[in-house]
Design an enzyme around this catalytic site. Sequence first.
Site, PDB file in Angstrom:
ATOM      1  CD  GLU A 145      -3.553   9.634   2.895  1.00 32.82           C
ATOM      2  OE1 GLU A 145      -3.233   9.603   4.101  1.00 32.82           O
ATOM      3  OE2 GLU A 145      -4.168   8.711   2.318  1.00 32.82           O
ATOM      4  CG  HIS A 166       0.990  10.370   6.971  1.00 27.91           C
ATOM      5  ND1 HIS A 166      -0.042   9.669   6.408  1.00 27.91           N
ATOM      6  CD2 HIS A 166       0.690  11.694   6.806  1.00 27.91           C
ATOM      7  CE1 HIS A 166      -0.927  10.525   5.900  1.00 27.91           C
ATOM      8  NE2 HIS A 166      -0.506  11.747   6.128  1.00 27.91           N
ATOM      9  CB  THR A 190      -5.348   8.177   5.916  1.00 31.13           C
ATOM     10  OG1 THR A 190      -4.034   7.688   5.644  1.00 31.13           O
ATOM     11  CG2 THR A 190      -5.264   9.462   6.710  1.00 31.13           C
ATOM     12  CB  THR A 191      -4.726   2.686   5.601  1.00 27.17           C
ATOM     13  OG1 THR A 191      -4.017   2.587   6.843  1.00 27.17           O
ATOM     14  CG2 THR A 191      -3.896   3.461   4.594  1.00 27.17           C
ATOM     15  CG  HIS A 224      -1.773  -1.160   1.403  1.00 26.50           C
ATOM     16  ND1 HIS A 224      -2.770  -1.487   0.511  1.00 26.50           N
ATOM     17  CD2 HIS A 224      -1.780  -2.138   2.341  1.00 26.50           C
ATOM     18  CE1 HIS A 224      -3.373  -2.609   0.903  1.00 26.50           C
ATOM     19  NE2 HIS A 224      -2.785  -3.021   2.010  1.00 26.50           N
ATOM     20  CG  HIS A 227       3.325   5.683   5.919  1.00 27.08           C
ATOM     21  ND1 HIS A 227       3.067   5.598   7.266  1.00 27.08           N
ATOM     22  CD2 HIS A 227       2.251   6.318   5.387  1.00 27.08           C
ATOM     23  CE1 HIS A 227       1.890   6.130   7.518  1.00 27.08           C
ATOM     24  NE2 HIS A 227       1.366   6.582   6.397  1.00 27.08           N
ATOM     25  CG  HIS A 271      -0.293   8.583   1.982  1.00 29.97           C
ATOM     26  ND1 HIS A 271      -1.077   7.453   1.977  1.00 29.97           N
ATOM     27  CD2 HIS A 271       0.092   8.788   3.268  1.00 29.97           C
ATOM     28  CE1 HIS A 271      -1.188   6.988   3.218  1.00 29.97           C
ATOM     29  NE2 HIS A 271      -0.489   7.775   4.023  1.00 29.97           N
TER      30      HIS A 271
HETATM   31 ZN   LIG Z   1      -0.329   7.625   6.017  1.00 29.91          ZN
END
Ligand SMILES: [Zn+2]
Length: 327
Positions: free
Chosen positions: A134, A147, A231-232, A90, A122, A124
Site C-alpha cells: 500500500e 500492518h 486504508t479500508t 478482504h 494482516h 496486503h
Molecule cells: Zn491494512
Amino acid sequence: MEGQAMWLTFFALPLIGQAAAAAGWCYTSQSASCGPEFWKTFSHNCGGENQSPVNIDRAKISKDKSLGDIVFGGYDQAPPGKWRIMNDGHTVLVSLDGDNTPAPIDISGAGLPNVYRALQFHFHWGSLKQDGSEHYIDGKQYPMELHIVHLSAKYKSIADAKADPNGLAVLGLLFRVTPTDNANYNTIVDAMKNVTLEGESVDLASTFRLDSLLPSADKLSRYYRYQGSLTTPDCAEAVIWTVFEEPVNISRSQLNVFVDSVHFTATGEERKKMTNNFRPPQPLRNRKISASRDATANRGTMRGTSLPALLLTFLIGQHMVHAHRLS
Ligand SMILES: [Zn+2]
Ligand SMILES: *[C@@H]1O[C@H](CO)[C@@H](O)[C@H](O)[C@H]1NC(C)=O
Ligand SMILES: *[C@@H]1O[C@H](CO)[C@@H](O)[C@H](O)[C@H]1NC(C)=O
C-alpha cells in the site's frame, strides 16, 4: 413539490444507503463497481484530506530528531494460548487481543503520545504478476505489506478510537523477495492453506515472538512517520503511521501462497482469487512525513539541484579519480 421532496428524503435516501451497505466495498480485482474509487460513496471519510496509504518521497522529507527508538513491549515473547487467523473476505488477519494474549503486547516512545496495544495484524498483497504494497517509497511499490494495528490505551475498542486522530498506531512493513525462505513466516504461511475461503478461520499451530515478523532489530530505528487513516472503509482518520524503511525478507514461494491460494469468496460462491487487495497511494495534501533520526531522508540530492552543484559533484568525482590514480 414539497411532498415529492419529503418522499425523496424519507424513502429514496435510506434505500440508496441500504443498497450500498448490502453490496459492500471491495477491491477492483474483485469487482469493477465497488473498488477504491467508489469507497467514498460507502463512507464519507474515504474522500477526506488525511487518507492512507501515501507515497513516501524521501527527497522531500526531513528528519525529526525526536523520532528515536520505538519501545516494543511483549514483542519478544510467544504468549501462551492460541492466536486465530481468519479470512475476512478482504485480507487474512491474525487476532492478538482477548484472553489468549494475557500479557500486553504494545508499542510506545518514538513520538507516540501514548502506549498502544496490539490488536491484530494482516497483509496486503498483489498477484503473481504485480506488486501489492500500500505504501510506496520513492514511487516504488513493494511485493507485500504487513500492518500491525495498535489501539491507544485510552480506548477499549477501535470504534471508540476512531474520532481521535491519535486513536490508533499502525506499523507498516514492506517486503522484499529473497532467494531463501523466511522461516519466521512458516507458521502463518502453513495456516494460509486452511483459510482460503471467506469466513474460514483456524488457530495457528503456535504463537511466536511478534518481533520475529520484523526486520532485524538494528534496522527498526529507521522509519517514516505521518498522520493518516485506515486504508479500508470506513477510512477513519485516526492513525499514527510508522512505515519502516527496511523491508522484511520473504521468498517467492512463500509470497505465492498469499497471492495465489486465498479467495475473496465464501464456500458455495464462484471462486475469485484474493489478489491486489491494496489501496493505491492517496494525496498527501497539507500533511508532512517525517523521517526518524536514523532513516534515510533528503536522499536524491542530485534531483532538483542546480547545474553548478551538479558540475561541482562532477569535478569532485574527477578529482577523486585523479587522486586515486596518484596513490
Ligand atoms: Zn491494512
Ligand atoms: C491445516 O489443515 C491441515 C489439513 O488439511 C492440517 O493438517 C493442518 O494442521 C492445518 N494447519 C493449521 C495451522 O491448523
Ligand atoms: C534480507 O535480505 C537482504 C538482501 O538479500 C540482506 O542483505 C539482509 O541481510 C537480509 N536480512 C535478514 C534479516 O536476513
